[in-house]
Design a protein around this motif. Structure first.
Motif, PDB file in Angstrom:
ATOM      1  N   GLU A  21      56.580 -24.263  23.242  1.00 36.79           N
ATOM      2  CA  GLU A  21      56.955 -23.730  24.729  1.00 36.79           C
ATOM      3  C   GLU A  21      56.774 -22.494  24.743  1.00 36.79           C
ATOM      4  O   GLU A  21      56.425 -21.611  25.919  1.00 36.79           O
ATOM      5  N   THR A  22      57.236 -21.427  23.906  1.00 40.79           N
ATOM      6  CA  THR A  22      57.061 -20.197  23.793  1.00 40.79           C
ATOM      7  C   THR A  22      55.777 -19.813  23.691  1.00 40.79           C
ATOM      8  O   THR A  22      55.325 -18.693  24.398  1.00 40.79           O
ATOM      9  N   VAL A  23      54.684 -20.397  23.085  1.00 43.54           N
ATOM     10  CA  VAL A  23      53.351 -20.257  23.152  1.00 43.54           C
ATOM     11  C   VAL A  23      52.641 -20.539  24.291  1.00 43.54           C
ATOM     12  O   VAL A  23      51.478 -20.787  24.303  1.00 43.54           O
ATOM     13  N   ASP A  24      53.366 -21.273  25.089  1.00 43.95           N
ATOM     14  CA  ASP A  24      52.678 -22.002  26.332  1.00 43.95           C
ATOM     15  C   ASP A  24      51.639 -22.935  26.032  1.00 43.95           C
ATOM     16  O   ASP A  24      50.448 -23.163  26.590  1.00 43.95           O
ATOM     17  N   LEU A  25      52.021 -23.686  25.036  1.00 46.49           N
ATOM     18  CA  LEU A  25      51.087 -24.875  24.822  1.00 46.49           C
ATOM     19  C   LEU A  25      51.288 -26.002  25.833  1.00 46.49           C
ATOM     20  O   LEU A  25      52.381 -26.429  26.262  1.00 46.49           O
TER      21      LEU A  25
END
Lengths: 366, 250
Positions: free
Chosen positions: A267-271
């Motif tokens: 989620e933090t790397v917008d996958l």
């Protein structure tokens, strides 16, 4: 006391001889050489050669002499372990000294692990078995009607290949195995993904599959025969049912075992959802899937044997079943060996895939 | 997310939080918290365990799903997070870990550059398991920086490292910060680490910012420095810890 210091530093085995000191003591107490032995044992003085003094004091029985020699060795050990004439307050023995002590004590401690691997040890058991079989057949202990001799089996293989029966039946069996395995693995994987990735999927699918797991595939055979007849469809369905369960269970387990922190990271790397499944979920579930595949391969062979021995007109199982009615133990043994070899080969293939695909894991197995 | 459409104007803050409440059940973790981070500002957030540091950071990172709360949070579009664990995917090689989720035409080149920046050039084909703890955390830093974040959130990023490695990582983080100038919010429980790295130290207590301390040190920041000691004493007092209690710098 210096002895205590040595113990604390790193020679736990020092307690070995100290413990054995007691019985020796008591034994010695019963013998004529009481005074000498006890004196030297309790007074921690310089290593007076006690055993010689002892021996000269009394002739002693064989048992006593044994005790004394034990005592001598003990004496040697204790003096080597901790120089007892050290004055209190003297510099404590260095680490190095403690190390050497331990080395000296090493043989006293039994090794608890299984020890070093025997080279070629894996082949020893099978070889012994084969040797016993050959010996039994050669000496006539094994009746050929009970079990054919190994060399008969070899010539039978030659005959079966010559008349084409072996190849034909093997091809039929291999085809069933392959269809069943591929279909079963595909279905099991899809079910595991659906159930592992969505709570709804799990709620709907997991229960029935767990119930199916509790019912042996082979117990469904009568029903499957009624529904599907005795043709190829029934055979392959039986294998599929046996295969999909282990694939589902282990893949699902692998999916559920993926660390939720990776989802957080994703989620933090917008996958995106697709990338998350491709980069995190599938590789994360791969170890579980491959374990399931190993069980699935075994299960596929098992189901194959059963379906081929019931209402079948081709395949290795049929060949064996036919041999039973004619009392040809050699053909039965050929079938067994064939199943064994195929099982080993397919398991080896899956393990090879496992090693290749999971090279990122550094496990103890290497 | 930004309330100002032109969030990149010079005086606009990078982060602005107003009246943030967060609670787990009956327990109120954050209580009317207000916080502003300027662009390119390095802020450390200190607090005892359970003071809500991580809750605040997770709120900023948008990772607080099952938490009840109200308030206003404005963060820039590009936010990167460094966790306490390096959180590398063990089945992806180092470079693939750095590039995870990065959509850019020159992603590979940037990834390699980021790895070189953290001193791991040439290791891009290694598996995470083959690296030491410090190296893994450096990969995590590279993964954050390759996205060119406007805000870097770090949740005790060096907490799991040994003291020597941690010192080296401090130098590296400070250097990377100097070069890329993101706003940084570093959550830590280590007072010395906060002073060594940040320009401003905030203390979180009972769910809101209880104290604030500017770190106006230049050059070498070490515990031997007199100003360092002064700031340290003040922070420890604000945390309610006597200097005597503080044996391990926590």
């Amino acid at each position: 006391m210096t002895a205590n210091v040595t113990r604390a530093v790193g020679a736990p085995t020092v307690s070995g001889p100290v413990v054995t000191e007691d019985p020796v003591h008591q034994d010695a107490g019963a013998s004529p050489g009481v005074g000498v032995v006890q004196g030297t044992a309790t007074a921690l003085g310089p290593p007076v050669p006690p055993s010689t003094a002892d021996r000269s004091a009394s002739p002693g029985t064989a048992g006593e002499r044994e005790n004394r020699s034990l005592w001598t060795t003990l004496r040697l050990w204790t003096t080597r372990a901790a120089p007892r004439d050290r004055v209190p307050g003297a510099p404590s023995p260095s680490r190095l000294a403690a190390r050497t002590d331990r080395k000296a004590f090493k043989p006293r401690r039994p090794r608890l692990g299984p020890g070093r691997r025997i080279p070629g040890g894996a082949l020893l058991g099978p070889f012994l078995l084969l040797a016993a079989w050959a010996a039994g057949s050669a000496t006539g202990v094994l009746d050929p009607r009970v079990l054919s001799a190994p060399w008969t089996v070899v010539t039978t293989v030659g005959d079966l290949i010559a008349n084409g029966r072996l190849q034909d039946n093997l091809a039929t069996s291999a085809e069933r195995f392959a269809y069943g395995l591929v279909l079963g693995v595909a279905i099991g994987t899809v079910l595991a993904l659906v159930s592992g990735l969505s709570r709804w999927g799990e709620a709907v699918l997991d229960g029935p599959i767990q119930i199916k797991r509790a019912v042996p595939s082979l117990a469904l055979l009568p029903l499957l025969i009624l529904w599907l007849g005795i043709g190829e469809g029934m055979k392959i369905t039986t294998i599929v049912l046996g295969v999909l369960i282990p694939v589902y269970i282990h893949t699902h387990n692998g999916l559920r075992g993926i660390d939720s922190r990776y989802a957080e990271l994703a989620e933090t790397v917008d996958l995106g959802h697709a990338a998350f499944i491709r980069r995190v979920i599938l590789p994360g579930a791969l170890p579980g899937f491959l374990l399931g595949l190993r069980f699935a391969v075994t299960s596929a062979w098992l189901s194959l044997v059963v379906v081929e021995q019931i209402n079948s007109t081709s395949g290795i199982g049929y060949m064996m079943e036919l041999a039973r009615t004619y009392g040809q133990t050699d053909v039965i043994v050929v079938g067994l060996v064939l199943y064994g070899v195929l099982g080993l080969l397919s398991d080896g293939a899956v393990r090879l895939v496992q090693r290749r695909a999971l090279s990122w894991r550094r496990t103890l197995a290497g | 997310m930004a309330t100002h459409p032109g969030g990149l104007t010079v005086d606009a803050p990078a982060v602005r939080i107003r009246d943030l409440d967060r609670s787990f059940g009956e327990h109120r973790v954050l209580d009317g918290l207000n916080l502003t981070l300027h662009k390119g500002e390095f802020v450390a957030l200190l607090g005892r365990s359970g003071s809500g540091k991580s809750t605040l950071l997770r709120a900023l990172a948008g990772l607080d799903y099952d938490v009840h709360g109200t308030g206003e949070i404005n963060v820039p579009g590009k936010v990167s997070v460094v966790f306490q664990d390096s959180r590398l995917l063990p089945w992806q090689r180092i470079l693939d870990n750095v590039l995870l989720g990065l959509k850019a035409p020159d992603a590979r080149r940037r990834g390699l550059a980021a790895l070189a920046e953290v001193g791991l050039a040439g290791r891009e084909r290694a598996w995470p398991n083959e690296l030491s703890g410090g190296e893994q955390q450096r990969v995590a830093l590279a993964r954050s920086l390759v996205r060119e974040p406007e805000l870097l959130l770090a949740d005790e990023p060096f907490g799991a490292l040994d003291a020597l490695t941690r010192r080296r990582m401090h130098g590296l983080l400070r250097e990377l910060y100097r070069r890329h100038r993101p706003a940084v919010l570093l959550v830590t429980h280590d007072v010395d680490e906060a002073i060594a790295l940040a320009d401003r130290v905030l203390i979180l207590h009972k769910g809101h910012i209880a104290a604030e301390q500017a770190v106006d040190l230049d050059g070498e920041r070490g515990p031997g420095d007199r100003d360092f000691a002064r700031i340290r004493a003040r922070l420890l007092a604000a945390l309610g810890v006597g200097a005597d209690d503080d044996k391990d710098g926590t």
